[in-house]
Design a protein around this motif. Structure first.
Motif, PDB file in Angstrom:
ATOM      1  N   LEU A  19       0.859  -1.185   0.000  1.00 10.04           N
ATOM      2  CA  LEU A  19       0.000   0.000   0.000  1.00 10.04           C
ATOM      3  C   LEU A  19       0.894   1.233   0.000  1.00 10.04           C
ATOM      4  N   VAL A  20       0.655   2.155  -0.930  1.00  6.12           N
ATOM      5  CA  VAL A  20       1.391   3.416  -1.013  1.00  6.12           C
ATOM      6  C   VAL A  20       0.400   4.546  -0.785  1.00  6.12           C
ATOM      7  N   VAL A  21       0.721   5.468   0.132  1.00  9.98           N
ATOM      8  CA  VAL A  21      -0.232   6.518   0.496  1.00  9.98           C
ATOM      9  C   VAL A  21       0.499   7.811   0.815  1.00  9.98           C
ATOM     10  N   ARG A  22      -0.134   8.942   0.470  1.00 11.66           N
ATOM     11  CA  ARG A  22       0.400  10.256   0.853  1.00 11.66           C
ATOM     12  C   ARG A  22      -0.252  10.675   2.168  1.00 11.66           C
ATOM     13  N   GLY A  23       0.574  10.938   3.171  1.00  8.83           N
ATOM     14  CA  GLY A  23       0.076  11.264   4.495  1.00  8.83           C
ATOM     15  C   GLY A  23      -0.369  12.704   4.634  1.00  8.83           C
ATOM     16  N   LYS A  24      -0.896  13.019   5.811  1.00  7.86           N
ATOM     17  CA  LYS A  24      -1.346  14.378   6.097  1.00  7.86           C
ATOM     18  C   LYS A  24      -0.182  15.348   6.197  1.00  7.86           C
ATOM     19  N   ASP A  25       1.029  14.808   6.350  1.00  9.40           N
ATOM     20  CA  ASP A  25       2.230  15.639   6.359  1.00  9.40           C
ATOM     21  C   ASP A  25       2.853  15.746   4.971  1.00  9.40           C
ATOM     22  N   ASP A  26       2.125  15.246   3.948  1.00  5.20           N
ATOM     23  CA  ASP A  26       2.548  15.265   2.532  1.00  5.20           C
ATOM     24  C   ASP A  26       3.686  14.313   2.230  1.00  5.20           C
ATOM     25  N   GLN A  27       4.048  13.460   3.148  1.00  7.69           N
ATOM     26  CA  GLN A  27       5.075  12.458   2.876  1.00  7.69           C
ATOM     27  C   GLN A  27       4.433  11.210   2.287  1.00  7.69           C
ATOM     28  N   VAL A  28       5.051  10.683   1.243  1.00  8.20           N
ATOM     29  CA  VAL A  28       4.563   9.454   0.620  1.00  8.20           C
ATOM     30  C   VAL A  28       5.258   8.269   1.284  1.00  8.20           C
ATOM     31  N   ARG A  29       4.471   7.312   1.740  1.00 10.24           N
ATOM     32  CA  ARG A  29       5.001   6.148   2.443  1.00 10.24           C
ATOM     33  C   ARG A  29       4.467   4.867   1.819  1.00 10.24           C
ATOM     34  N   ALA A  30       5.162   3.773   2.095  1.00 11.39           N
ATOM     35  CA  ALA A  30       4.709   2.448   1.659  1.00 11.39           C
ATOM     36  C   ALA A  30       4.634   1.535   2.868  1.00 11.39           C
ATOM     37  N   PHE A  31       3.618   0.676   2.860  1.00 16.70           N
ATOM     38  CA  PHE A  31       3.430  -0.302   3.926  1.00 16.70           C
ATOM     39  C   PHE A  31       3.045  -1.643   3.311  1.00 16.70           C
ATOM     40  N   TYR A  32       3.310  -2.709   4.044  1.00 20.75           N
ATOM     41  CA  TYR A  32       2.687  -3.973   3.676  1.00 20.75           C
ATOM     42  C   TYR A  32       1.183  -3.794   3.861  1.00 20.75           C
ATOM     43  N   ASN A  33       0.426  -4.179   2.872  1.00 21.07           N
ATOM     44  CA  ASN A  33      -1.031  -3.997   2.902  1.00 21.07           C
ATOM     45  C   ASN A  33      -1.671  -5.120   3.717  1.00 21.07           C
ATOM     46  N   VAL A  34      -1.230  -5.224   4.968  1.00 20.99           N
ATOM     47  CA  VAL A  34      -1.617  -6.330   5.848  1.00 20.99           C
ATOM     48  C   VAL A  34      -1.901  -5.784   7.241  1.00 20.99           C
ATOM     49  N   CYS A  35      -3.042  -6.131   7.803  1.00 19.01           N
ATOM     50  CA  CYS A  35      -3.390  -5.695   9.157  1.00 19.01           C
ATOM     51  C   CYS A  35      -2.572  -6.477  10.186  1.00 19.01           C
ATOM     52  N   PRO A  36      -1.962  -5.810  11.163  1.00 20.77           N
ATOM     53  CA  PRO A  36      -1.135  -6.503  12.152  1.00 20.77           C
ATOM     54  C   PRO A  36      -1.933  -7.382  13.116  1.00 20.77           C
ATOM     55  N   HIS A  37      -3.244  -7.221  13.149  1.00 18.73           N
ATOM     56  CA  HIS A  37      -4.051  -8.005  14.083  1.00 18.73           C
ATOM     57  C   HIS A  37      -4.176  -9.451  13.665  1.00 18.73           C
ATOM     58  N   ARG A  38      -4.638  -9.697  12.433  1.00 20.18           N
ATOM     59  CA  ARG A  38      -4.878 -11.071  12.001  1.00 20.18           C
ATOM     60  C   ARG A  38      -4.524 -11.266  10.522  1.00 20.18           C
ATOM     61  N   ALA A  39      -3.591 -10.454  10.014  1.00 17.45           N
ATOM     62  CA  ALA A  39      -3.002 -10.635   8.675  1.00 17.45           C
ATOM     63  C   ALA A  39      -3.961 -10.414   7.520  1.00 17.45           C
ATOM     64  N   THR A  40      -5.098  -9.778   7.759  1.00 21.20           N
ATOM     65  CA  THR A  40      -6.051  -9.533   6.687  1.00 21.20           C
ATOM     66  C   THR A  40      -5.538  -8.449   5.741  1.00 21.20           C
ATOM     67  N   LYS A  41      -5.797  -8.631   4.450  1.00 22.72           N
ATOM     68  CA  LYS A  41      -5.456  -7.577   3.498  1.00 22.72           C
ATOM     69  C   LYS A  41      -6.258  -6.338   3.844  1.00 22.72           C
ATOM     70  N   LEU A  42      -5.578  -5.217   3.994  1.00 19.55           N
ATOM     71  CA  LEU A  42      -6.193  -4.005   4.522  1.00 19.55           C
ATOM     72  C   LEU A  42      -7.060  -3.289   3.482  1.00 19.55           C
ATOM     73  N   GLU A  43      -6.416  -2.782   2.433  1.00 20.86           N
ATOM     74  CA  GLU A  43      -7.140  -2.064   1.381  1.00 20.86           C
ATOM     75  C   GLU A  43      -7.365  -2.983   0.194  1.00 20.86           C
ATOM     76  N   LYS A  44      -8.611  -3.089  -0.240  1.00 17.67           N
ATOM     77  CA  LYS A  44      -8.958  -3.998  -1.329  1.00 17.67           C
ATOM     78  C   LYS A  44      -8.971  -3.315  -2.687  1.00 17.67           C
ATOM     79  N   LYS A  45      -9.213  -2.001  -2.727  1.00 17.31           N
ATOM     80  CA  LYS A  45      -9.282  -1.282  -3.992  1.00 17.31           C
ATOM     81  C   LYS A  45      -7.884  -0.998  -4.541  1.00 17.31           C
TER      82      LYS A  45
END
Length: 362
Positions: free
Chosen positions: A67-93
């Motif tokens: 998952l790649v997203v622009r934050g409220k501080d205008d910084q672009v970041r990348a994350f594993y698109n995985v929820c830390p709770h139970r490994a579910t894919k976070l964003e589907k779109k």
């Protein structure tokens, strides 16, 4: 010699390619995912896709959801698109804009910087450690408006990984004005390396690409191997055009075609400001997803730009037919490997890097 150019001394026609089994054996791809794709910088998008705060897009790198997203501080970041709770894919779109990221399983929410916002099923647990419940970050760097990620935390920085590649783009002044206007995905019935091989040589051009050869001056065509990338190109022939594009009056008159290790290609064709980023993403050991990202200044294409797009598509169609026929031959018992011609510097560089990454003796 260009800065960081790789010297290829032996031009013997009897130098052999990598073994054909590397194009046909299922276990090879598993090794490539770990030793090549998970350790190299992978193009994932363009700055125009995350212009506003909350803009995001999703993708996959080495089999990992990203998952790649622009934050409220205008910084672009990348994350594993995985929820830390139970490994579910976070964003589907594939893309969108959100003020907050939410998992559809247990309702955990995350700020755009990846930090945990709320965990509803842990609200009465005093010992819950929010710091360890953030989204896991992925290394992200941007150059020339292109966004790259790397799953290897110890990898060299992006600019240091490709010699003078980004410096060589500085004379292409319109790159910062472009935005992604078109994307195409196609399934290719061939190993991902077969398409890279094809891209890295033009010995086949006079036979397979008559319109390409009719347009560009092949007598001045050159292929130069550099540090972890190569560049090839030439100038247009006098008084030539394709469709409505008058090449001698074009904003960019020379064709320039880059390859970046391992599976990315950047093409800039003669004409108005344009760029295409091509990726060969392995589906399995004999099937590849070709992804074509096309950039112009405006999504409302002129007739000239439509003609250019059609020209590029024709060349790609011709290449896909070739590599699919090649994949049939890779399975044959007739030969175990191929042989390099004296001009195939780009392919030889690619094969040397494959051998090194997979620890295969020449």
């Amino acid at each position: 010699m260009m800065a960081n150019q790789v010297q290829v001394n032996d031009t013997s026609t009897m130098i052999k390619t990598i073994p054909y089994r590397l194009y046909t054996e299922p276990q090879v791809l598993k090794e490539e995912q770990e030793k090549i794709f998970a350790r190299s910088w992978q193009f994932v998008g363009h700055s125009s896709q995350v212009q506003k705060q909350g803009d995001y897009f999703t993708c996959e790198v080495a089999g990992e959801p990203i998952l790649v997203v622009r934050g409220k501080d205008d910084q672009v970041r990348a994350f594993y698109n995985v929820c830390p709770h139970r490994a579910t894919k976070l964003e589907k779109k594939e893309e969108g804009n959100k003020k907050i990221l939410q998992c559809g399983y247990h309702g955990w929410t995350f700020n755009l910087d990846g930090s945990l916002y709320k965990a509803p099923n842990f609200k009465n647990t005093d010992s819950f450690c929010e710091g360890e419940a953030c989204l896991r970050s992925v290394r992200l760097e941007m150059e020339a408006s292109m966004i790259f990620v790397n799953l290897d935390d110890d990898a060299l920085p992006l600019a240091a990984s490709y010699g003078d590649f980004f410096t060589s783009l500085k004379d292409v002044e319109f790159l910062g004005e472009l935005k992604k206007v078109w994307e195409k995905k196609r399934v290719i019935k061939a190993n991902w390396k077969a398409f890279i091989d094809n891209y890295l040589e033009c010995d086949h051009c006079p036979i397979a690409h008559p319109s390409f050869v009719a347009t560009l001056d092949m007598s001045q065509y050159s292929i130069v191997a550099c540090e972890n990338y190569s560049v090839q190109g030439t100038i247009v022939k006098p008084d030539k055009q394709y469709g409505s594009v008058e090449l001698n009056k074009a904003e960019f008159q020379g064709g320039r075609f880059y390859w970046l290790w391992p599976n990315m290609m950047v093409t800039i064709y003669p004409g108005s400001g344009n760029m295409t980023v091509i990726q060969m993403v392995p589906i399995d050991h004999e099937t590849t997803l070709g992804v074509y990202h096309v950039f112009f200044r405006d999504e409302n294409l002129t007739q000239e730009e439509k003609d250019l797009l059609a020209f590029m598509e024709q060349v790609r169609d011709e290449d896909v037919e070739l590599v699919e026929l090649e994949q049939i031959g890779f399975r044959s018992r007739a030969f175990k490997e191929g042989r390099f011609s004296p001009t195939e510097h780009g392919v030889r560089q690619f094969h040397d890097m494959i051998r090194e990454a997979l620890d295969i003796k020449a």
